[in-house]
Design a protein around this motif. Structure first.
Motif, mmCIF file in Angstrom:
data_model
loop_
_atom_site.group_PDB
_atom_site.id
_atom_site.type_symbol
_atom_site.label_atom_id
_atom_site.label_comp_id
_atom_site.label_asym_id
_atom_site.label_seq_id
_atom_site.Cartn_x
_atom_site.Cartn_y
_atom_site.Cartn_z
ATOM 1 N N GLU A 13 -17.142 -11.763 -42.621
ATOM 2 C CA GLU A 13 -18.194 -12.051 -41.639
ATOM 3 C C GLU A 13 -17.684 -11.765 -40.218
ATOM 4 O O GLU A 13 -18.388 -11.152 -39.404
ATOM 5 N N LYS A 14 -16.456 -12.162 -39.947
ATOM 6 C CA LYS A 14 -15.855 -11.950 -38.629
ATOM 7 C C LYS A 14 -15.667 -10.456 -38.358
ATOM 8 O O LYS A 14 -15.963 -9.965 -37.264
ATOM 9 N N ALA A 15 -15.204 -9.718 -39.375
ATOM 10 C CA ALA A 15 -14.991 -8.276 -39.232
ATOM 11 C C ALA A 15 -16.314 -7.553 -38.980
ATOM 12 O O ALA A 15 -16.386 -6.640 -38.139
ATOM 13 N N MET A 16 -17.365 -7.962 -39.683
ATOM 14 C CA MET A 16 -18.683 -7.342 -39.508
ATOM 15 C C MET A 16 -19.220 -7.614 -38.101
ATOM 16 O O MET A 16 -19.824 -6.747 -37.470
ATOM 17 N N HIS A 17 -18.985 -8.821 -37.615
ATOM 18 C CA HIS A 17 -19.428 -9.186 -36.267
ATOM 19 C C HIS A 17 -18.700 -8.342 -35.216
ATOM 20 O O HIS A 17 -19.320 -7.822 -34.285
ATOM 21 N N GLU A 18 -17.395 -8.180 -35.406
ATOM 22 C CA GLU A 18 -16.601 -7.361 -34.478
ATOM 23 C C GLU A 18 -17.061 -5.903 -34.504
ATOM 24 O O GLU A 18 -17.100 -5.240 -33.473
ATOM 25 N N ARG A 19 -17.409 -5.418 -35.710
ATOM 26 C CA ARG A 19 -17.894 -4.039 -35.831
ATOM 27 C C ARG A 19 -19.174 -3.859 -35.036
ATOM 28 O O ARG A 19 -19.355 -2.885 -34.313
ATOM 29 N N THR A 23 -15.782 -3.901 -31.225
ATOM 30 C CA THR A 23 -14.401 -4.258 -30.911
ATOM 31 C C THR A 23 -13.475 -4.149 -32.117
ATOM 32 O O THR A 23 -12.269 -4.362 -31.976
ATOM 33 N N LEU A 24 -14.019 -3.824 -33.297
ATOM 34 C CA LEU A 24 -13.191 -3.731 -34.504
ATOM 35 C C LEU A 24 -12.452 -2.402 -34.523
ATOM 36 O O LEU A 24 -13.052 -1.337 -34.376
ATOM 37 N N LYS A 32 -12.012 3.046 -33.336
ATOM 38 C CA LYS A 32 -13.136 2.120 -33.455
ATOM 39 C C LYS A 32 -13.801 2.298 -34.819
ATOM 40 O O LYS A 32 -14.053 3.419 -35.243
ATOM 41 N N VAL A 33 -14.073 1.186 -35.483
ATOM 42 C CA VAL A 33 -14.707 1.215 -36.801
ATOM 43 C C VAL A 33 -16.215 1.123 -36.632
ATOM 44 O O VAL A 33 -16.716 0.243 -35.943
ATOM 45 N N THR A 34 -16.948 2.061 -37.276
ATOM 46 C CA THR A 34 -18.411 2.040 -37.214
ATOM 47 C C THR A 34 -19.024 1.857 -38.600
ATOM 48 O O THR A 34 -20.197 1.528 -38.715
ATOM 49 N N SER A 35 -18.243 2.060 -39.652
ATOM 50 C CA SER A 35 -18.734 1.982 -41.019
ATOM 51 C C SER A 35 -18.757 0.543 -41.531
ATOM 52 O O SER A 35 -17.801 -0.212 -41.345
ATOM 53 N N LYS A 36 -19.860 0.161 -42.194
ATOM 54 C CA LYS A 36 -19.971 -1.177 -42.787
ATOM 55 C C LYS A 36 -18.938 -1.355 -43.890
ATOM 56 O O LYS A 36 -18.299 -2.395 -43.991
#
Length: 64
Positions: A13-19, A23-24, A32-36
């Motif tokens: 959940e935290k990683a998805m929010h950062e994405r 900021t992920l 920068k990560v853009t993929s779910k």
């Protein structure tokens, strides 16, 4: 029985929010990560490091 623990769910959940915030960053390259899918993978990886209940990674069979 549940496959993933509550701690693992929180990490994902935290990683998805950062994405979503933008900021992920990925491991070594720090891009920068853009993929779910990648965000979920990063969250599960972090959960494994902490020792949360997460199934082990599927290993690819090597061809000989």
């Amino acid at each position: 029985m549940a496959r993933y623990g509550e701690k693992a769910a929180k990490k994902v959940e935290k990683a998805m929010h950062e994405r979503k915030e933008g900021t992920l960053k990925s491991g070594r390259s720090r891009k920068k990560v853009t993929s779910k899918k990648q965000a979920i993978a990063i969250g599960l990886s972090e959960a494994r490091k902490v020792g949360a209940k997460v199934p082990s990674k599927k290993s690819s069979s090597k061809k000989k």
